[in-house]
Design an enzyme around this catalytic site. Sequence first.
Site, short mmCIF file in Angstrom:
data_model
loop_
_atom_site.label_atom_id
_atom_site.label_comp_id
_atom_site.label_asym_id
_atom_site.label_seq_id
_atom_site.Cartn_x
_atom_site.Cartn_y
_atom_site.Cartn_z
N THR A 156 -9.61 -1.01 0.99
CA THR A 156 -9.77 0.44 0.79
C THR A 156 -10.69 0.82 -0.38
O THR A 156 -10.83 2.01 -0.68
CB THR A 156 -8.39 1.10 0.57
OG1 THR A 156 -7.75 0.45 -0.53
CG2 THR A 156 -7.52 1.01 1.81
N TYR B 144 -17.83 0.82 4.30
CA TYR B 144 -16.40 1.02 4.53
C TYR B 144 -16.16 1.62 5.93
O TYR B 144 -15.37 1.11 6.72
CB TYR B 144 -15.80 1.92 3.45
CG TYR B 144 -14.37 2.33 3.72
CD1 TYR B 144 -13.34 1.39 3.64
CD2 TYR B 144 -14.05 3.63 4.09
CE1 TYR B 144 -12.02 1.76 3.91
CE2 TYR B 144 -12.75 4.00 4.36
CZ TYR B 144 -11.74 3.06 4.28
OH TYR B 144 -10.45 3.43 4.56
N TRP C 287 -7.90 11.42 3.26
CA TRP C 287 -7.51 11.94 1.95
C TRP C 287 -6.05 11.60 1.63
O TRP C 287 -5.26 12.48 1.27
CB TRP C 287 -7.73 13.46 1.90
CG TRP C 287 -9.17 13.90 1.92
CD1 TRP C 287 -10.22 13.26 2.52
CD2 TRP C 287 -9.71 15.09 1.32
NE1 TRP C 287 -11.38 13.98 2.34
CE2 TRP C 287 -11.11 15.11 1.61
CE3 TRP C 287 -9.17 16.13 0.59
CZ2 TRP C 287 -11.95 16.12 1.18
CZ3 TRP C 287 -10.02 17.15 0.16
CH2 TRP C 287 -11.39 17.14 0.45
N GLY D 122 0.82 -1.21 0.00
CA GLY D 122 0.00 0.00 0.00
C GLY D 122 0.85 1.26 0.00
O GLY D 122 2.07 1.21 0.20
#
Length: 292
Positions: free
Chosen positions: A62, A125, A149, A11
Site C-alpha cells: 500500500t 500502484y 480513502w 492491516g
Amino acid sequence: MTKILLTGITGQVGQELEQTLTSVGEVIGVSRQEFDLSQPAQIKQKIAEIKPNVIVNAAAYTAVDKSESEAELAMAINGNAPKAIAQAAQDIGATLLHISTDYVFNGQNHTPYLETDKTDPLGVYGKSKLSGEIGVRDCDRHIILRTAWVYGSKGHNNFVKTMLRLGKDREELKVVADQVGSPSWSYDIALTITQLVDKSLNDSNIRGTYHYTNSGVCSWYDFAVAIFAEAKQLGFPLAIERVLPITTADYPTPTQRPAYSVLSKVKITKTLGVYPPHWRESLRKMLTELRG
C-alpha cells in the site's frame, strides 16, 4: 462450519475483519510471515493445506509513492499474489473476496465511477492493483471490492492519524483541495465485506466487482478541517488553528493521484439493501473509538 482464510491481518481493514468475519464462520488469520505474498508456490501450498471455503485477501502493498521505486515488489504482492490465490481458490472450489482500489481509474470522471467503467491507472500502484483484479478473475467464485480513502483506528498510518499527529504540534497545515473522494472507515468496509461473504454463501449471483466507500464527497482539505473540528470536540490535544487549501501542483508526489475518486454506491446498496453511512458520521465514531 464455514472456514475463512484471512490474509493481511495486521492491516487496518484486516484487523477489523478478524472480528467481523467471526459472525460468518471460523476465521484463520495469516500474517506476512506465514503467508509470503512474494512466493506464489508457498501461497498455493498453504491454501491447499487449509482448504478454506472462503478466502478474504486483505493483504496488499500500500505504499503508493514508494511503489514507483519498488515496482517489482508492488507487482509481486498486488499483481502476482492475487492471481496465485485465485488459482488455488479455483482448485478447491473456494470463494475469493479481494480488496482493490479507486487507483485503477485515472480520476478524470465528473460522476461517480461505476464498476463497469473503463480502468486506466496513472501509476505503478494502480497498475499493480489492476493486474491483481485481472488475476482474481481466474477464480469463478470471485468478488472484487474496490474502496478508497481508507482510514481507521487500527493498523498503521492513515490520513486521520497523520493529521492528528501533525495537528498536535503545528498551528498551521496546508492540505490539497483539488482532489475529491469519499473517506471510508475500515470498520464499515469490514462490515460490508462480511455481509457480502455471508450472502455469497447462499447466493451464487454475489460475484464480480463492487464499489464501496462511505457516502458523501469531500476534498482532502475538507476532510482535514472535519478531522480537527471533530477531534477538538472530543478533547484531542491539538495546537492547530488554521488549515490552508493548496493545489496538487503545490504538493508534488512521486505518484500522480486521481483528482476524482468518487465510487458509485448504487450496486452495493442494491445488493445489500443498506446505504453506506455518511463519512462524517463514521469519522466521528472512529475518533471516539481512538480517543477511547
